[in-house]
Design a protein around this motif. Structure first.
Motif, PDB file in Angstrom:
ATOM      1  N   SER A   1       0.834  -1.201   0.000  1.00 37.80           N
ATOM      2  CA  SER A   1       0.000   0.000   0.000  1.00 37.80           C
ATOM      3  C   SER A   1       0.870   1.253   0.000  1.00 37.80           C
ATOM      4  O   SER A   1       2.000   1.256   0.501  1.00 37.80           O
ATOM      5  N   ALA A   2       0.322   2.325  -0.556  1.00 40.86           N
ATOM      6  CA  ALA A   2       1.037   3.605  -0.609  1.00 40.86           C
ATOM      7  C   ALA A   2       1.395   4.077   0.796  1.00 40.86           C
ATOM      8  O   ALA A   2       2.482   4.624   1.020  1.00 40.86           O
ATOM      9  N   GLU A   3       0.481   3.858   1.740  1.00 36.51           N
ATOM     10  CA  GLU A   3       0.733   4.291   3.117  1.00 36.51           C
ATOM     11  C   GLU A   3       1.963   3.586   3.684  1.00 36.51           C
ATOM     12  O   GLU A   3       2.793   4.195   4.358  1.00 36.51           O
ATOM     13  N   MET A   4       2.052   2.284   3.429  1.00 40.75           N
ATOM     14  CA  MET A   4       3.180   1.546   3.995  1.00 40.75           C
ATOM     15  C   MET A   4       4.485   1.958   3.339  1.00 40.75           C
ATOM     16  O   MET A   4       5.521   2.060   4.001  1.00 40.75           O
ATOM     17  N   VAL A   5       4.445   2.208   2.019  1.00 38.15           N
ATOM     18  CA  VAL A   5       5.656   2.668   1.339  1.00 38.15           C
ATOM     19  C   VAL A   5       6.121   3.987   1.958  1.00 38.15           C
ATOM     20  O   VAL A   5       7.312   4.172   2.245  1.00 38.15           O
ATOM     21  N   ALA A   6       5.188   4.889   2.223  1.00 43.13           N
ATOM     22  CA  ALA A   6       5.545   6.192   2.798  1.00 43.13           C
ATOM     23  C   ALA A   6       6.107   6.032   4.209  1.00 43.13           C
ATOM     24  O   ALA A   6       7.176   6.555   4.531  1.00 43.13           O
ATOM     25  N   ALA A   7       5.382   5.300   5.054  1.00 45.06           N
ATOM     26  CA  ALA A   7       5.785   5.181   6.460  1.00 45.06           C
ATOM     27  C   ALA A   7       7.133   4.478   6.598  1.00 45.06           C
ATOM     28  O   ALA A   7       7.970   4.867   7.405  1.00 45.06           O
ATOM     29  N   ARG A   8       7.334   3.435   5.785  1.00 40.22           N
ATOM     30  CA  ARG A   8       8.578   2.680   5.912  1.00 40.22           C
ATOM     31  C   ARG A   8       9.761   3.418   5.273  1.00 40.22           C
ATOM     32  O   ARG A   8      10.872   3.367   5.802  1.00 40.22           O
ATOM     33  N   SER A   9       9.529   4.090   4.147  1.00 50.47           N
ATOM     34  CA  SER A   9      10.632   4.823   3.505  1.00 50.47           C
ATOM     35  C   SER A   9      11.145   5.918   4.430  1.00 50.47           C
ATOM     36  O   SER A   9      12.351   6.057   4.645  1.00 50.47           O
ATOM     37  N   LEU A  10      10.224   6.698   4.969  1.00 49.35           N
ATOM     38  CA  LEU A  10      10.657   7.787   5.842  1.00 49.35           C
ATOM     39  C   LEU A  10      11.158   7.239   7.175  1.00 49.35           C
ATOM     40  O   LEU A  10      12.190   7.672   7.686  1.00 49.35           O
ATOM     41  N   GLY A  11      10.440   6.248   7.732  1.00 46.28           N
ATOM     42  CA  GLY A  11      10.803   5.702   9.045  1.00 46.28           C
ATOM     43  C   GLY A  11      12.197   5.090   9.070  1.00 46.28           C
ATOM     44  O   GLY A  11      12.968   5.306  10.007  1.00 46.28           O
ATOM     45  N   SER A  12      12.533   4.334   8.019  1.00 51.91           N
ATOM     46  CA  SER A  12      13.845   3.687   8.017  1.00 51.91           C
ATOM     47  C   SER A  12      14.959   4.722   7.925  1.00 51.91           C
ATOM     48  O   SER A  12      16.038   4.533   8.488  1.00 51.91           O
ATOM     49  N   SER A  13      14.706   5.830   7.251  1.00 50.78           N
ATOM     50  CA  SER A  13      15.726   6.877   7.155  1.00 50.78           C
ATOM     51  C   SER A  13      15.826   7.678   8.450  1.00 50.78           C
ATOM     52  O   SER A  13      16.933   7.992   8.903  1.00 50.78           O
TER      53      SER A  13
ATOM     54  N   PRO B   1       5.631   5.100 -11.865  1.00 48.26           N
ATOM     55  CA  PRO B   1       5.359   4.621 -13.220  1.00 48.26           C
ATOM     56  C   PRO B   1       4.258   5.430 -13.912  1.00 48.26           C
ATOM     57  O   PRO B   1       4.321   5.657 -15.116  1.00 48.26           O
ATOM     58  N   THR B   2       3.267   5.863 -13.144  1.00 50.48           N
ATOM     59  CA  THR B   2       2.156   6.635 -13.711  1.00 50.48           C
ATOM     60  C   THR B   2       1.653   7.585 -12.636  1.00 50.48           C
ATOM     61  O   THR B   2       2.010   7.469 -11.472  1.00 50.48           O
ATOM     62  N   ILE B   3       0.820   8.509 -13.058  1.00 49.16           N
ATOM     63  CA  ILE B   3       0.155   9.393 -12.096  1.00 49.16           C
ATOM     64  C   ILE B   3      -1.117   8.689 -11.645  1.00 49.16           C
ATOM     65  O   ILE B   3      -2.085   8.585 -12.401  1.00 49.16           O
ATOM     66  N   ASN B   4      -1.107   8.202 -10.423  1.00 49.46           N
ATOM     67  CA  ASN B   4      -2.295   7.577  -9.866  1.00 49.46           C
ATOM     68  C   ASN B   4      -2.685   8.440  -8.666  1.00 49.46           C
ATOM     69  O   ASN B   4      -2.043   8.410  -7.611  1.00 49.46           O
ATOM     70  N   GLU B   5      -3.742   9.219  -8.848  1.00 42.18           N
ATOM     71  CA  GLU B   5      -4.044  10.230  -7.827  1.00 42.18           C
ATOM     72  C   GLU B   5      -4.415   9.626  -6.490  1.00 42.18           C
ATOM     73  O   GLU B   5      -4.076  10.167  -5.433  1.00 42.18           O
ATOM     74  N   ALA B   6      -5.125   8.496  -6.524  1.00 38.99           N
ATOM     75  CA  ALA B   6      -5.498   7.854  -5.258  1.00 38.99           C
ATOM     76  C   ALA B   6      -4.241   7.402  -4.514  1.00 38.99           C
ATOM     77  O   ALA B   6      -4.116   7.566  -3.300  1.00 38.99           O
ATOM     78  N   TRP B   7      -3.287   6.851  -5.263  1.00 45.64           N
ATOM     79  CA  TRP B   7      -2.027   6.409  -4.662  1.00 45.64           C
ATOM     80  C   TRP B   7      -1.284   7.602  -4.063  1.00 45.64           C
ATOM     81  O   TRP B   7      -0.814   7.560  -2.927  1.00 45.64           O
TER      82      TRP B   7
ATOM     83  N   GLN C   1      -2.430  10.507  -3.192  1.00 43.33           N
ATOM     84  CA  GLN C   1      -3.172  11.060  -2.059  1.00 43.33           C
ATOM     85  C   GLN C   1      -2.828  10.268  -0.792  1.00 43.33           C
ATOM     86  O   GLN C   1      -2.518  10.841   0.262  1.00 43.33           O
ATOM     87  N   ALA C   2      -2.888   8.956  -0.893  1.00 44.27           N
ATOM     88  CA  ALA C   2      -2.600   8.099   0.265  1.00 44.27           C
ATOM     89  C   ALA C   2      -1.137   8.225   0.688  1.00 44.27           C
ATOM     90  O   ALA C   2      -0.825   8.334   1.876  1.00 44.27           O
ATOM     91  N   PHE C   3      -0.241   8.237  -0.291  1.00 45.19           N
ATOM     92  CA  PHE C   3       1.190   8.356   0.008  1.00 45.19           C
ATOM     93  C   PHE C   3       1.476   9.701   0.693  1.00 45.19           C
ATOM     94  O   PHE C   3       2.142   9.764   1.730  1.00 45.19           O
ATOM     95  N   GLY C   4       0.946  10.772   0.093  1.00 47.20           N
ATOM     96  CA  GLY C   4       1.185  12.116   0.638  1.00 47.20           C
ATOM     97  C   GLY C   4       0.633  12.277   2.044  1.00 47.20           C
ATOM     98  O   GLY C   4       1.280  12.870   2.916  1.00 47.20           O
ATOM     99  N   SER C   5      -0.552  11.750   2.287  1.00 46.53           N
ATOM    100  CA  SER C   5      -1.169  11.876   3.620  1.00 46.53           C
ATOM    101  C   SER C   5      -0.337  11.147   4.675  1.00 46.53           C
ATOM    102  O   SER C   5      -0.094  11.676   5.756  1.00 46.53           O
ATOM    103  N   GLN C   6       0.072   9.919   4.348  1.00 48.69           N
ATOM    104  CA  GLN C   6       0.850   9.163   5.337  1.00 48.69           C
ATOM    105  C   GLN C   6       2.224   9.778   5.537  1.00 48.69           C
ATOM    106  O   GLN C   6       2.742   9.818   6.659  1.00 48.69           O
ATOM    107  N   LEU C   7       2.801  10.277   4.440  1.00 47.71           N
ATOM    108  CA  LEU C   7       4.119  10.919   4.553  1.00 47.71           C
ATOM    109  C   LEU C   7       4.027  12.110   5.503  1.00 47.71           C
ATOM    110  O   LEU C   7       4.881  12.292   6.377  1.00 47.71           O
ATOM    111  N   TYR C   8       2.963  12.887   5.343  1.00 42.54           N
ATOM    112  CA  TYR C   8       2.788  14.049   6.209  1.00 42.54           C
ATOM    113  C   TYR C   8       2.587  13.626   7.660  1.00 42.54           C
ATOM    114  O   TYR C   8       3.181  14.190   8.581  1.00 42.54           O
ATOM    115  N   GLU C   9       1.763  12.590   7.845  1.00 44.00           N
ATOM    116  CA  GLU C   9       1.471  12.135   9.206  1.00 44.00           C
ATOM    117  C   GLU C   9       2.744  11.624   9.898  1.00 44.00           C
ATOM    118  O   GLU C   9       3.015  11.951  11.056  1.00 44.00           O
TER     119      GLU C   9
END
Lengths: 325, 325
Positions: free
Chosen positions: B61-73, B94-100, B102-110
């Motif tokens: 999930s986009a959320e997990m990619v965000a949380a783990r990418s930032l968290g590990s760093s 690979p593409t612009i997927n707005e739902a992805w 949105q989810a990635f950006g929200s979790q990254l911010y959180e």
């Protein structure tokens, strides 16, 4: 060979004795983080990714990938008037190809040495070829921003524009088939020269600056937009190299200069009162005064007595275009 | 939607009003570089790339990619005892997927908000999904390095080990099918909690530290190798969570703890004289004393009265293994 040996052989070893590192870097590669010595002044930072097949053709040489990845990032430091401090490298590779790594590492070291910027950390991962470079720089006094320009000021550019865009048509050709003129254009693309000295000298003189990575129109438009003004440039003042004019028609050459990216020259603005001072800075790179800022927004060009509006394409947009540059 | 709008919508806007940014960041996203205000102390920096299909399964999930990418760093900052300053994000999509997005950006911010680390710059490019995060931190006095440990000192770890490795078997399962215990393990993998407070408090107390990203054996071996010593740990002292022990056999649980990565707990060393002081720091995370450093190199474990040598695999080596973690 595993990841750790790989990094050690091609990246740690050559950078272990990088000149003057001790002045800025307390601990480089090999701990959880690199540690900088306490620095006076402001620190600036920029990150750029080059993806194979998008930012460079898949058959691009390792040397060119190294020189362009680092050069385009160091150019961002030049555009801020910053002195290089160090860079990190995140390298994603599909396989371990020692010949490729040897060539990449050697060129990376050579470019880093030329720009006096040590490798201070990084990550090596497996996946489709991509290079992310994060550069750190330092500015003792004020930075060169994109904002800060004002109507009535001059617009300047360094060097010649359009050469790198013109070189794109030469990329597939074997080196031996290139004429000396073509080889010169090719080098302008393959081996960008960030204008670090110029950027550093422009602090306190230029009111705004940017490096030309997306083409003159797009990058000048960034300054205009950030500074809330517009620009009128003179067709005849845009610096076109003899090599470019010898290879393409005047019209094609001009298009390369206006819309082609990858030149990594500086575009900057300054009050008219600083013209002599700026001309005196052109010892190692030519400086051309190409126009004037004005209140009316947008970028326009004076051409044969007529004023034409130059439409920005918003720079190179990776999600709008599919062409490989 | 083009690249510029995209970045603006999902990244600039939420981070524009990030708390306390002005204290450290003079200019964030939007110029050639981000500019930090002059900072006292040492700056530390680390770069990590997560590639889809190598560092996380392609359907993560986009959320997990965000949380783990930032968290590990950010965990690398914790391991240095550093205070977060800011991070850059190089996002290849690979593409612009707005739902992805949105989810990635929200979790990254959180996540960024939880760790008080603002996004200060980045790059968005087109290509196979990969995330490179570069974190900047600051240390006012001394850093926690991997070197500095000495024979006779204690080896400590925070929290429990092996949970993230155990969670790998749960990744494909729908959330609704997970028991509460499994969900707890899953969160340990999905949402790493960098030990920033602990790392910061250990400055001046711990003699060496590292975050456990490659597994206890591999990461303790890094400390030993950098400090030119060895370690003997006690099997019974290794902290295993009730959830891990409820899900796996004792032997499997121990293997997860010794060899599994991704826990992002801290492993550190300290003189025996600081035991009480260190125990007093365990307010928000448990601290376990798991062994002792000694002159003899390598990492060994005391098990049922016998000493067995634990072989390091050199951490997770992307070019040696093909499994997806």
């Amino acid at each position: 060979m595993g990841e750790f040996e790989l990094i050690s052989r091609y990246f740690h070893a050559p950078f272990a004795n990088f000149p003057n590192v001790g002045r800025l870097i307390e601990t480089g590669i090999g701990d959880d983080c690199a540690v900088l010595t306490p620095l006076s002044g402001r620190l600036v930072i920029s990150t750029d990714t080059c993806v194979s097949g998008a930012h460079f053709p898949v058959d691009t040489s390792a040397e060119m990938v190294a020189a362009r990845s680092l050069g385009s990032s160091v150019s961002d430091l030049a555009a801020m008037g910053a002195e290089p401090v160090g860079f990190t490298l995140a390298l994603t590779l599909p396989t371990i190809n020692e010949a490729w790594l040897q060539a990449f590492g050697s060129q990376l070291y050579e470019s880093a040495l030329a720009w006096r910027i040590p490798l201070i950390g990084g990550d090596t991962t497996k996946g489709p070829l991509a290079v992310t470079v994060t550069v750190l720089g330092r500015v003792q006094d004020q930075c060169l921003y994109r904002h800060g320009a004002a109507p009535g000021e001059d617009v300047w550019v360094s060097g010649s524009l359009g050469d790198a865009a013109a070189a794109l048509s030469l990329l597939g050709r074997p080196d031996a088939s290139l004429t000396p003129i073509e080889r010169w254009l090719y080098q302008r693309y393959a081996s960008p020269q960030p204008r670090l000295r110029l950027g550093s000298m422009l602090r306190g003189i230029a009111t705004a600056a940017i490096d030309i990575s997306d083409g003159l129109i797009a990058d000048l438009a960034h300054i205009c937009s950030a500074s809330n003004c517009g620009a009128l440039i003179e067709e005849g003042a845009i610096p076109l190299s003899p090599a470019l004019l010898a290879t393409f028609s005047k019209e094609e050459a001009l298009n390369c200069a206006l819309e082609g990216g990858d030149d990594y020259e500086l575009c900057f603005t300054a009050p008219q009162s600083t013209r002599d001072l700026i001309q005196s800075l052109s010892a190692d790179v030519a400086l051309s005064r190409i126009g004037t800022l004005r209140k009316e927004s947008g970028v326009s060009m004076q051409r044969r007595g007529e004023e034409i509006r130059l439409m920005t394409k918003g720079g190179y947009d990776h999600f709008k275009e599919s062409s490989v540059t």
